[in-house]
Design a protein around this motif. Structure first.
Motif, PDB file in Angstrom:
ATOM      1  N   LEU A  51       4.730   2.585  -2.920  1.00  0.00           N
ATOM      2  CA  LEU A  51       4.284   2.272  -4.282  1.00  0.00           C
ATOM      3  C   LEU A  51       3.780   0.834  -4.345  1.00  0.00           C
ATOM      4  O   LEU A  51       2.723   0.558  -4.916  1.00  0.00           O
ATOM      5  N   GLN A  52       4.504  -0.075  -3.720  1.00  0.00           N
ATOM      6  CA  GLN A  52       4.100  -1.482  -3.700  1.00  0.00           C
ATOM      7  C   GLN A  52       2.736  -1.638  -3.018  1.00  0.00           C
ATOM      8  O   GLN A  52       1.871  -2.361  -3.514  1.00  0.00           O
ATOM      9  N   ALA A  53       2.548  -0.929  -1.908  1.00  0.00           N
ATOM     10  CA  ALA A  53       1.262  -1.002  -1.203  1.00  0.00           C
ATOM     11  C   ALA A  53       0.121  -0.480  -2.067  1.00  0.00           C
ATOM     12  O   ALA A  53      -0.970  -1.062  -2.091  1.00  0.00           O
ATOM     13  N   ARG A  54       0.362   0.612  -2.817  1.00  0.00           N
ATOM     14  CA  ARG A  54      -0.692   1.153  -3.681  1.00  0.00           C
ATOM     15  C   ARG A  54      -1.010   0.202  -4.813  1.00  0.00           C
ATOM     16  O   ARG A  54      -2.175  -0.026  -5.151  1.00  0.00           O
ATOM     17  N   LEU A  55       0.012  -0.373  -5.435  1.00  0.00           N
ATOM     18  CA  LEU A  55      -0.225  -1.307  -6.535  1.00  0.00           C
ATOM     19  C   LEU A  55      -0.930  -2.569  -6.045  1.00  0.00           C
ATOM     20  O   LEU A  55      -1.684  -3.192  -6.792  1.00  0.00           O
ATOM     21  N   ALA A  56      -0.715  -2.938  -4.792  1.00  0.00           N
ATOM     22  CA  ALA A  56      -1.397  -4.102  -4.218  1.00  0.00           C
ATOM     23  C   ALA A  56      -2.892  -3.849  -4.064  1.00  0.00           C
ATOM     24  O   ALA A  56      -3.665  -4.794  -3.927  1.00  0.00           O
ATOM     25  N   GLN A  57      -3.317  -2.589  -4.100  1.00  0.00           N
ATOM     26  CA  GLN A  57      -4.741  -2.253  -4.004  1.00  0.00           C
ATOM     27  C   GLN A  57      -5.469  -2.405  -5.337  1.00  0.00           C
ATOM     28  O   GLN A  57      -6.698  -2.357  -5.378  1.00  0.00           O
ATOM     29  N   ILE A  58      -4.725  -2.580  -6.425  1.00  0.00           N
ATOM     30  CA  ILE A  58      -5.359  -2.811  -7.723  1.00  0.00           C
ATOM     31  C   ILE A  58      -6.072  -4.160  -7.649  1.00  0.00           C
ATOM     32  O   ILE A  58      -5.465  -5.152  -7.240  1.00  0.00           O
TER      33      ILE A  58
ATOM     34  N   ALA B 230      -7.272  -7.744  -8.270  1.00  0.00           N
ATOM     35  CA  ALA B 230      -6.713  -8.859  -9.039  1.00  0.00           C
ATOM     36  C   ALA B 230      -7.771  -9.390 -10.004  1.00  0.00           C
ATOM     37  O   ALA B 230      -8.963  -9.378  -9.707  1.00  0.00           O
ATOM     38  N   ASP B 231      -7.306  -9.861 -11.162  1.00  0.00           N
ATOM     39  CA  ASP B 231      -8.237 -10.470 -12.118  1.00  0.00           C
ATOM     40  C   ASP B 231      -8.527 -11.913 -11.694  1.00  0.00           C
ATOM     41  O   ASP B 231      -8.080 -12.369 -10.638  1.00  0.00           O
ATOM     42  N   ARG B 232      -9.223 -12.649 -12.533  1.00  0.00           N
ATOM     43  CA  ARG B 232      -9.656 -14.001 -12.168  1.00  0.00           C
ATOM     44  C   ARG B 232      -8.507 -14.975 -11.953  1.00  0.00           C
ATOM     45  O   ARG B 232      -8.675 -16.002 -11.316  1.00  0.00           O
ATOM     46  N   VAL B 233      -7.313 -14.671 -12.462  1.00  0.00           N
ATOM     47  CA  VAL B 233      -6.156 -15.545 -12.250  1.00  0.00           C
ATOM     48  C   VAL B 233      -5.151 -14.951 -11.267  1.00  0.00           C
ATOM     49  O   VAL B 233      -4.044 -15.457 -11.110  1.00  0.00           O
ATOM     50  N   GLY B 234      -5.543 -13.873 -10.590  1.00  0.00           N
ATOM     51  CA  GLY B 234      -4.704 -13.312  -9.546  1.00  0.00           C
ATOM     52  C   GLY B 234      -3.722 -12.241  -9.967  1.00  0.00           C
ATOM     53  O   GLY B 234      -2.881 -11.827  -9.171  1.00  0.00           O
ATOM     54  N   HIS B 235      -3.812 -11.767 -11.214  1.00  0.00           N
ATOM     55  CA  HIS B 235      -2.903 -10.718 -11.678  1.00  0.00           C
ATOM     56  C   HIS B 235      -3.455  -9.329 -11.365  1.00  0.00           C
ATOM     57  O   HIS B 235      -4.648  -9.082 -11.509  1.00  0.00           O
ATOM     58  N   ARG B 236      -2.562  -8.448 -10.988  1.00  0.00           N
ATOM     59  CA  ARG B 236      -2.878  -7.024 -10.835  1.00  0.00           C
ATOM     60  C   ARG B 236      -2.218  -6.343 -12.020  1.00  0.00           C
ATOM     61  O   ARG B 236      -1.000  -6.296 -12.111  1.00  0.00           O
ATOM     62  N   HIS B 237      -3.022  -5.826 -12.904  1.00  0.00           N
ATOM     63  CA  HIS B 237      -2.527  -5.411 -14.214  1.00  0.00           C
ATOM     64  C   HIS B 237      -2.220  -3.922 -14.308  1.00  0.00           C
ATOM     65  O   HIS B 237      -3.005  -3.080 -13.900  1.00  0.00           O
ATOM     66  N   GLN B 238      -1.076  -3.641 -14.892  1.00  0.00           N
ATOM     67  CA  GLN B 238      -0.623  -2.287 -15.203  1.00  0.00           C
ATOM     68  C   GLN B 238      -0.408  -2.258 -16.712  1.00  0.00           C
ATOM     69  O   GLN B 238       0.404  -3.024 -17.232  1.00  0.00           O
ATOM     70  N   ASP B 239      -1.142  -1.426 -17.431  1.00  0.00           N
ATOM     71  CA  ASP B 239      -1.041  -1.424 -18.888  1.00  0.00           C
ATOM     72  C   ASP B 239       0.258  -0.839 -19.407  1.00  0.00           C
ATOM     73  O   ASP B 239       0.801  -1.310 -20.404  1.00  0.00           O
ATOM     74  N   LEU B 240       0.753   0.198 -18.746  1.00  0.00           N
ATOM     75  CA  LEU B 240       1.942   0.876 -19.252  1.00  0.00           C
ATOM     76  C   LEU B 240       2.696   1.522 -18.101  1.00  0.00           C
ATOM     77  O   LEU B 240       2.090   2.080 -17.190  1.00  0.00           O
ATOM     78  N   VAL B 241       4.022   1.431 -18.138  1.00  0.00           N
ATOM     79  CA  VAL B 241       4.893   2.144 -17.206  1.00  0.00           C
ATOM     80  C   VAL B 241       5.778   3.052 -18.048  1.00  0.00           C
ATOM     81  O   VAL B 241       6.415   2.594 -19.001  1.00  0.00           O
ATOM     82  N   VAL B 242       5.785   4.332 -17.704  1.00  0.00           N
ATOM     83  CA  VAL B 242       6.617   5.304 -18.416  1.00  0.00           C
ATOM     84  C   VAL B 242       7.620   5.877 -17.429  1.00  0.00           C
ATOM     85  O   VAL B 242       7.242   6.339 -16.352  1.00  0.00           O
ATOM     86  N   ILE B 243       8.882   5.810 -17.784  1.00  0.00           N
ATOM     87  CA  ILE B 243       9.944   6.444 -17.009  1.00  0.00           C
ATOM     88  C   ILE B 243      10.363   7.670 -17.807  1.00  0.00           C
ATOM     89  O   ILE B 243      10.855   7.548 -18.931  1.00  0.00           O
ATOM     90  N   THR B 244      10.156   8.857 -17.239  1.00  0.00           N
ATOM     91  CA  THR B 244      10.395  10.080 -18.005  1.00  0.00           C
ATOM     92  C   THR B 244      11.871  10.365 -18.224  1.00  0.00           C
ATOM     93  O   THR B 244      12.256  10.876 -19.266  1.00  0.00           O
TER      94      THR B 244
END
Length: 116
Positions: free
Chosen positions: A44-51, A53-67
């Motif tokens: 999961l960490q490796a996949r999120l690292a593929q997002i 990065a914006d101009r300040v280095g953030h990889r953004h996730q708008d929402l996390v839902v735990i069912t």
């Protein structure tokens, strides 16, 4: 032409984890549904690292839902919310009306032996 909605079933062994990406005029909007069990954190960490990065280095996730709180759905959540190595942010991005909240703002205190 790029798809308007992409749904990825992430590696979660016996659990569940989905990454939904929606194209919008202001950029991609991302939803993570569940995290899979703890041993799935590296993938999961490796996949999120593929997002990207914006101009300040953030990889953004708008929402996390735990069912729900079964280990195969929430097991990697503590690692996700505690990761400070990938520049992950959660909430509104800089392309939206308010600033994003860093994931370390979120605090996860979950014990699988707890009773609710």
């Amino acid at each position: 032409m790029r798809a308007a909605v992409i749904i990825e079933a992430l590696t979660a062994e016996y659990g569940d984890s989905l990454l939904v990406t929606c194209s919008t005029p202001k950029g991609d909007w991302r939803l993570l549904v569940d995290t899979g069990p703890p041993e799935c954190w590296p993938s999961l960490q490796a996949r999120l690292a593929q997002i990207p990065a914006d101009r300040v280095g953030h990889r953004h996730q708008d929402l996390v839902v735990i069912t729900h709180i079964d280990d195969d759905h929430i097991g990697a959540a503590a690692a996700l919310f505690g990761d400070r190595t990938r520049g992950l942010t959660l909430g509104r991005s800089s392309s939206r009306p308010k600033a994003s909240l860093p994931l370390d703002f979120m605090h996860l205190a979950w014990n699988p032996r707890s009773r609710f």
